[in-house]
Design a protein around this motif. Structure first.
Motif, PDB file in Angstrom:
ATOM      1  N   THR A  64       3.536   7.702   4.219  1.00 44.59           N
ATOM      2  CA  THR A  64       1.555   8.315   4.784  1.00 44.59           C
ATOM      3  C   THR A  64       1.304   6.843   5.809  1.00 44.59           C
ATOM      4  N   LYS A  65       2.028   6.133   5.609  1.00 42.12           N
ATOM      5  CA  LYS A  65       1.239   4.602   6.248  1.00 42.12           C
ATOM      6  C   LYS A  65       2.169   5.060   7.659  1.00 42.12           C
ATOM      7  N   LEU A  66       3.017   5.127   7.405  1.00 39.24           N
ATOM      8  CA  LEU A  66       3.733   5.693   9.170  1.00 39.24           C
ATOM      9  C   LEU A  66       3.271   7.142  10.013  1.00 39.24           C
ATOM     10  N   ILE A 112     -17.012  -0.288   6.299  1.00 40.18           N
ATOM     11  CA  ILE A 112     -17.091   1.080   5.381  1.00 40.18           C
ATOM     12  C   ILE A 112     -16.449   1.192   3.991  1.00 40.18           C
ATOM     13  N   ASP A 113     -16.508   1.272   2.848  1.00 38.82           N
ATOM     14  CA  ASP A 113     -15.965   1.711   1.561  1.00 38.82           C
ATOM     15  C   ASP A 113     -16.489   2.502   0.734  1.00 38.82           C
ATOM     16  N   SER A 114     -15.665   3.836   0.423  1.00 38.01           N
ATOM     17  CA  SER A 114     -15.945   5.222  -0.747  1.00 38.01           C
ATOM     18  C   SER A 114     -15.276   4.518  -1.647  1.00 38.01           C
ATOM     19  N   GLN A 150      -6.672 -10.449  -5.653  1.00 36.89           N
ATOM     20  CA  GLN A 150      -5.420  -9.435  -5.380  1.00 36.89           C
ATOM     21  C   GLN A 150      -5.744  -8.766  -6.657  1.00 36.89           C
ATOM     22  N   ARG A 151      -5.412  -7.126  -6.080  1.00 41.11           N
ATOM     23  CA  ARG A 151      -5.763  -5.952  -6.519  1.00 41.11           C
ATOM     24  C   ARG A 151      -4.788  -5.442  -7.736  1.00 41.11           C
ATOM     25  N   PRO A 152      -5.360  -4.958  -9.170  1.00 44.36           N
ATOM     26  CA  PRO A 152      -5.461  -5.446 -10.345  1.00 44.36           C
ATOM     27  C   PRO A 152      -3.904  -4.249 -10.304  1.00 44.36           C
ATOM     28  N   PRO A 156       6.338   8.014  -1.438  1.00 44.88           N
ATOM     29  CA  PRO A 156       5.736   8.741  -0.511  1.00 44.88           C
ATOM     30  C   PRO A 156       4.596   7.780   0.390  1.00 44.88           C
ATOM     31  N   TYR A 157       3.837   6.472  -1.041  1.00 44.18           N
ATOM     32  CA  TYR A 157       2.929   5.731  -0.030  1.00 44.18           C
ATOM     33  C   TYR A 157       3.269   5.243   1.835  1.00 44.18           C
ATOM     34  N   GLY A 158       4.692   4.815   1.602  1.00 45.26           N
ATOM     35  CA  GLY A 158       5.502   4.175   3.314  1.00 45.26           C
ATOM     36  C   GLY A 158       5.174   5.654   3.823  1.00 45.26           C
ATOM     37  N   TYR A 175      -8.702   4.358  -7.133  1.00 44.28           N
ATOM     38  CA  TYR A 175      -7.707   3.458  -7.427  1.00 44.28           C
ATOM     39  C   TYR A 175      -7.599   2.096  -8.765  1.00 44.28           C
ATOM     40  N   TYR A 176      -8.463   1.498  -8.276  1.00 41.23           N
ATOM     41  CA  TYR A 176      -8.525   0.216  -9.317  1.00 41.23           C
ATOM     42  C   TYR A 176     -10.000   0.244  -9.423  1.00 41.23           C
ATOM     43  N   PRO A 177     -10.852   0.087 -10.808  1.00 41.25           N
ATOM     44  CA  PRO A 177     -12.014  -0.334 -10.799  1.00 41.25           C
ATOM     45  C   PRO A 177     -12.981  -0.440 -10.056  1.00 41.25           C
ATOM     46  N   SER A 226       3.790  -7.844   1.173  1.00 42.32           N
ATOM     47  CA  SER A 226       3.316  -8.100   0.552  1.00 42.32           C
ATOM     48  C   SER A 226       2.055  -9.323  -0.181  1.00 42.32           C
ATOM     49  N   VAL A 227       0.938  -8.991   0.272  1.00 42.47           N
ATOM     50  CA  VAL A 227      -0.340 -10.370  -0.141  1.00 42.47           C
ATOM     51  C   VAL A 227      -0.884 -10.686  -1.061  1.00 42.47           C
ATOM     52  N   TYR A 228      -1.064 -11.295  -1.765  1.00 46.99           N
ATOM     53  CA  TYR A 228      -1.114 -12.461  -2.541  1.00 46.99           C
ATOM     54  C   TYR A 228      -2.758 -13.598  -2.585  1.00 46.99           C
TER      55      TYR A 228
HETATM   56  P1  NAD Z   1      -7.357  -2.034  -1.608  1.00 47.72           P
HETATM   57  O1  NAD Z   1      -6.930  -0.868  -2.298  1.00 47.72           O
HETATM   58  O2  NAD Z   1      -8.141  -3.174  -2.136  1.00 47.72           O
HETATM   59  O3  NAD Z   1      -8.846  -1.863  -0.713  1.00 47.72           O
HETATM   60  C1  NAD Z   1      -8.356  -0.379   0.668  1.00 47.72           C
HETATM   61  C2  NAD Z   1     -10.035   0.455   0.583  1.00 47.72           C
HETATM   62  O4  NAD Z   1      -9.926   0.808   0.723  1.00 47.72           O
HETATM   63  C3  NAD Z   1     -10.908   0.186  -0.915  1.00 47.72           C
HETATM   64  O5  NAD Z   1     -11.577  -1.259  -1.224  1.00 47.72           O
HETATM   65  C4  NAD Z   1     -10.756   1.611  -1.020  1.00 47.72           C
HETATM   66  O6  NAD Z   1     -12.268   2.615  -1.785  1.00 47.72           O
HETATM   67  C5  NAD Z   1     -11.081   2.504   0.809  1.00 47.72           C
HETATM   68  N1  NAD Z   1     -10.624   3.912   0.942  1.00 47.72           N
HETATM   69  C6  NAD Z   1      -9.083   3.655   0.488  1.00 47.72           C
HETATM   70  N2  NAD Z   1      -9.251   5.313   0.952  1.00 47.72           N
HETATM   71  C7  NAD Z   1     -10.604   5.141   1.430  1.00 47.72           C
HETATM   72  C8  NAD Z   1     -11.676   6.148   2.324  1.00 47.72           C
HETATM   73  N3  NAD Z   1     -11.062   7.662   2.297  1.00 47.72           N
HETATM   74  N4  NAD Z   1     -12.814   6.373   2.948  1.00 47.72           N
HETATM   75  C9  NAD Z   1     -13.363   5.033   2.511  1.00 47.72           C
HETATM   76  N5  NAD Z   1     -12.705   4.167   2.439  1.00 47.72           N
HETATM   77  C10 NAD Z   1     -11.995   4.240   1.448  1.00 47.72           C
HETATM   78  O7  NAD Z   1      -5.732  -2.227  -0.966  1.00 47.72           O
HETATM   79  P2  NAD Z   1      -5.407  -4.034   0.483  1.00 47.72           P
HETATM   80  O8  NAD Z   1      -4.811  -4.651  -0.495  1.00 47.72           O
HETATM   81  O9  NAD Z   1      -6.734  -5.053   0.189  1.00 47.72           O
HETATM   82  O10 NAD Z   1      -5.016  -2.994   1.151  1.00 47.72           O
HETATM   83  C11 NAD Z   1      -5.133  -2.799   2.340  1.00 47.72           C
HETATM   84  C12 NAD Z   1      -4.597  -2.691   3.741  1.00 47.72           C
HETATM   85  O11 NAD Z   1      -3.800  -2.906   3.976  1.00 47.72           O
HETATM   86  C13 NAD Z   1      -4.314  -0.828   3.287  1.00 47.72           C
HETATM   87  O12 NAD Z   1      -4.358  -0.068   4.446  1.00 47.72           O
HETATM   88  C14 NAD Z   1      -2.644  -1.483   2.330  1.00 47.72           C
HETATM   89  O13 NAD Z   1      -1.952   0.234   3.053  1.00 47.72           O
HETATM   90  C15 NAD Z   1      -2.566  -2.419   3.410  1.00 47.72           C
HETATM   91  N6  NAD Z   1      -1.166  -3.497   2.680  1.00 47.72           N
HETATM   92  C16 NAD Z   1      -1.777  -4.061   2.028  1.00 47.72           C
HETATM   93  C17 NAD Z   1      -0.735  -5.369   1.483  1.00 47.72           C
HETATM   94  C18 NAD Z   1      -1.314  -5.540   0.564  1.00 47.72           C
HETATM   95  O14 NAD Z   1      -0.028  -6.948   0.093  1.00 47.72           O
HETATM   96  N7  NAD Z   1      -2.526  -5.298   0.074  1.00 47.72           N
HETATM   97  C19 NAD Z   1       0.503  -4.810   2.027  1.00 47.72           C
HETATM   98  C20 NAD Z   1       1.132  -4.096   2.716  1.00 47.72           C
HETATM   99  C21 NAD Z   1       0.499  -3.297   3.328  1.00 47.72           C
END
Ligand code: NAD
Length: 310
Positions: free
Chosen positions: A150-152, A30-32, A182-184, A146-148, A36-38, A176-178
């Motif tokens: 909401t995740k908590l 599932i994704d919408s 990786q997200r732009p 606020p990010y931290g 947030y990025y392109p 910090s995943v890379y």
């Molecule tokens: P990402 O933005 O690439 O992936 C998240 C996806 O969720 C996006 O494609 C987005 O379109 C989708 N999404 C968001 N809100 C939605 C909704 N309401 N309905 C349906 N889809 C929705 O981010 P990521 O880096 O792959 O992160 C994935 C998860 O890991 C997140 O929960 C993030 O908080 C967590 N996280 C990531 C990192 C990192 O370093 N990348 C670090 C810590 C935690």
């Protein structure tokens, strides 16, 4: 198994889906495409998945769309959909609270009476710990963005459902995943893009912030291992070698064979000073250890970014 991955078009979610399919599972993603990025990045992440016969993509928004039909017969859920990144969370609080809190609560409600669900994994973050996120899972949670927060809150909602309704919960906290895809908006992506385009980078703070980065393949493998761990546990997921931002800049200069042009700015509100996961718990429970070191991981991300349009 019949699995569901939320955020399947994202960085971590798309890699996770590919690995699950290779292991023979059936996956609903599932994704919408939250902007947030392109969307082009996310469509590219999905490309290989869409061709797979055991993958079904559903474009749905967890905040608004009916979720019960999507979780019917599902045995395992990886809930990764979220608004990530801390900087924008100061200015788009609505986006963060709805995608990270409201969406999580709606998903939890949708599975509350499930007869098939065996595991529900919530993808959390080192940001729940706050400015100093170095240690094991017993560190106090004091988010500074606020990010931290909401995740908590999402973690707490999952725990409330576990306590009251027996949700078979596993929480993982990514550090910090890379790596490729990786997200732009993430630092290493921006650094590499600047080198490839011969543009300056902005370095916030003194550059001595320490990061224990997690290479994407290690992140996915650890997530799969955590899913098999004891129900109710929380696991840190992080890499092996902590590095400062300066270390990373020097390593990237060596890979690229050219120097950065650096603009300096003060630290941003919510920035973390130190993040380094003690992952001993996942090692003890599941024998997992990170495999990819920072030099190899950065080189692989560089190779991937070279293939993107500039
Ligand atoms: P990402 O933005 O690439 O992936 C998240 C996806 O969720 C996006 O494609 C987005 O379109 C989708 N999404 C968001 N809100 C939605 C909704 N309401 N309905 C349906 N889809 C929705 O981010 P990521 O880096 O792959 O992160 C994935 C998860 O890991 C997140 O929960 C993030 O908080 C967590 N996280 C990531 C990192 C990192 O370093 N990348 C670090 C810590 C935690």
């Amino acid at each position: 198994m019949n699995l569901l991955v939320t955020g399947c078009a994202g960085f971590i979610g798309s890699h996770l889906c590919e690995t699950l399919l290779r292991a023979g599972h059936t996956v609903v993603g599932i994704d919408s495409f939250v902007p947030y990025y392109p969307e082009t990045y996310k469509r590219a992440n999905l490309r290989g998945l869409l061709e797979h016969p055991q993958f079904r993509f559903v474009q749905a928004d967890l905040r608004t769309d009916p979720l019960e039909p999507l979780v019917r017969d599902i045995e395992g859920i990886y809930h990764l959909a979220a608004m990530p990144g801390l900087v924008k969370s100061w200015t788009d609080f609505d986006g963060y609270w709805t995608c990270n809190v409201l969406a999580t609560q709606r998903l939890l409600e949708a599975v509350r009476t499930s007869k098939t669900l065996k595991r529900f994994l919530y993808g959390s973050t080192s940001s729940v710990y706050g400015k100093y996120a170095s240690g094991d899972e017993t560190l106090p949670t004091r988010p500074v963005s606020p990010y931290g927060v909401t995740k908590l809150a999402g973690e707490h909602l999952c725990r409330a459902h576990a306590e009251n309704f027996g949700l078979p919960l596993i929480v993982v906290r990514f550090f910090s995943v890379y790596g490729p895809r990786q997200r732009p908006d993430m630092a290493y992506h921006k650094f590499i893009r600047a080198l490839l385009r011969d543009e300056p980078i902005t370095l916030c703070g003194d550059g001595h912030q320490m990061r224990g980065n997690t290479y994407i393949d290690d992140c996915v493998e650890a997530t799969l291992q955590a899913m098999e761990g004891p129900i109710g546990e929380t696991f840190n997921i992080g890499g092996a070698d902590p590095v400062s931002v300066w270390d990373v800049l020097h390593k990237l200069e060596a890979i690229a064979g050219r120097k950065f042009r650096i603009l300096r700015e003060p630290e941003r509100p919510g920035d973390q000073r130190q993040t380094f996961a003690d992952t001993g718990k996942l090692t003890r429970h599941r024998g997992w250890k990170p495999k990819v070191g920072i030099d190899e991981g950065l080189a692989r991300q560089w190779e991937w970014q070279k293939t993107l349009p500039l």
